[in-house]
Design an enzyme around this catalytic site. Structure first.
Site: not given
Length: 397
Positions: A339, A374
């Site tokens: 991210k 994840r």
């Protein structure tokens, strides 16, 4: 010579020292200060708990104006070992006033919380004696990381098989990008993308555990019918009022994620007084919606929502403070893979160069006691996780 010891090494040190086996648990409960934060309790209760913790040998931090009751309610931070807390709980049993009974109940629950687990609708159980890895499969043309996009059905099936061989315990299938600023797609298009994939994966890998990444109840229902096992809702069931009904009726576990607003405008909603506390309170409130309808903790997973309505500093605070979530008794999923916060911290590197930063976040999840991460890169993250688990607890090898 005097050596400083890490708490993780004490069990081995006690064994080598030759202490009586029955003494080990007693010493371990005395070896670590466990900071706990109690929110919004009556000021008289805070003052009493402060004095009782001191009498037990621990301590308690309270606001400066607490002694004169300047505020009706305050937060406090307890500092004690499990032995100190055991003594405090005995004392609270004798104090049926100022909300002490509820404080005692919550303290008992958090101190005696068992290792969480997740029970699927078909009765299979996800056990978290070791951290699990969820592999990301984005059936979208516009996910922020191009390496996670797969469009051809056979390509998806092969990618999924590779992730399973590498050790993925769950496959997360998404048909709509929720990156900051992204536009929603129609429910029909989302279902057109994900339902054939789930059917194909279940046909090829019938034992696989599949999560459907959607906030629409209609898509989640279609995915469950196709063979999905878990609902991963980035809106924590606030995006679609029918989602809670589906969770109750289907008995499928649900991942509740923290977000404010929508992916289109969420980065305009980043104002927090204490991001860790507020995220924890929100997720507990959303879980309570389900628990009032009979859904147990074994059907609920928490996701703090890294990158969703948080800036770089807030994302880092959440990752650093992840233990505040893992202590609540629910499985916790950290989804920080590649991210933008990682890219920013590493000097503005693109998503393609954020693997090492992702692995660092996964390792922090191990330290914090999270149950799952994840990620886009299953093998690399899983190897780092297993190595760290082996260092921290050799019995896990």
């Amino acid at each position: 010579m005097i050596l400083k010891l890490e708490p993780q090494t004490l069990a081995n040190e006690f064994s080598q020292l030759g202490i009586h086996p029955a003494s080990e648990a007693i010493f371990l409960h005395k070896s670590e200060i466990v900071p706990l934060k109690i929110l919004n309790i009556r000021t008289p209760a805070a003052n009493i708990i402060k004095q009782e913790m001191l009498a037990c040998g621990g301590d308690c931090a309270i606001p400066a104006g607490c002694v004169v009751c300047a505020e009706e309610r305050v937060d406090v931070i307890l500092l004690g070992t499990y032995k100190h807390y055991a003594r405090l709980l005995e004392k609270l049993t004798q104090m049926p006033y100022f909300g002490m009974a509820e404080i005692k109940r919550e303290l008992t629950a958090i101190l005696d919380a068992p290792i969480p687990q997740t029970i699927l609708a078909d009765g299979r159980t996800l056990n978290y004696d070791k951290m699990l890895v969820m592999g990301i499969l984005n059936i979208t043309p516009d996910s922020f990381y191009a390496g996670s996009r797969v469009s051809q059905l056979e390509q998806v099936v092969e990618r999924a098989g590779e992730m399973l061989r590498q050790g993925a315990s769950v496959l997360d299938i998404g048909g709509e990008s929720t990156r900051p600023g992204s536009d929603a797609v129609a429910a029909e298009e989302e279902q057109k993308r994900v339902v054939p994939v789930i059917k194909a994966l279940k046909e090829r890998y019938p034992a696989s555990v599949i999560s459907i990444d959607t906030y629409r109840a209609s898509t989640a229902e279609a995915a469950l019918a196709a063979g999905a096992d878990i609902i991963n809702d980035v809106t924590a069931m606030e995006g679609d009022a029918a989602m809670s009904d589906l969770v109750v009726d289907s008995k499928a576990p649900v991942i509740l994620m923290h977000m404010r607003g929508t992916p289109k405008n969420m980065q305009q909603n980043c104002e927090y007084k204490n991001v860790v506390t507020e995220v924890a309170a929100y997720l507990l409130q959303r879980a309570n919606v389900l628990e009032k309808r009979g859904v147990t903790k074994e059907k609920i997973i928490f996701d703090p929502g890294i990158g969703f309505a948080k800036n770089i500093e807030q994302n880092l605070q959440l990752i650093k403070g992840l233990k505040s979530l893992t202590g609540l008794g629910y499985p916790v999923l950290l989804a920080a893979s590649r991210k933008s916060t990682i890219g920013s911290v590493l000097g503005g590197v693109p998503a393609e160069e954020r693997l090492e930063g992702t692995i660092a976040a996964s390792c922090q999840a191990v330290y914090a006691g999270a149950q799952m991460v994840r990620v886009h890169d299953v093998q690399e993250n899983l190897r780092a996780i297993r190595m760290l688990e082996a260092i921290l607890c050799p019995s896990h090898i």
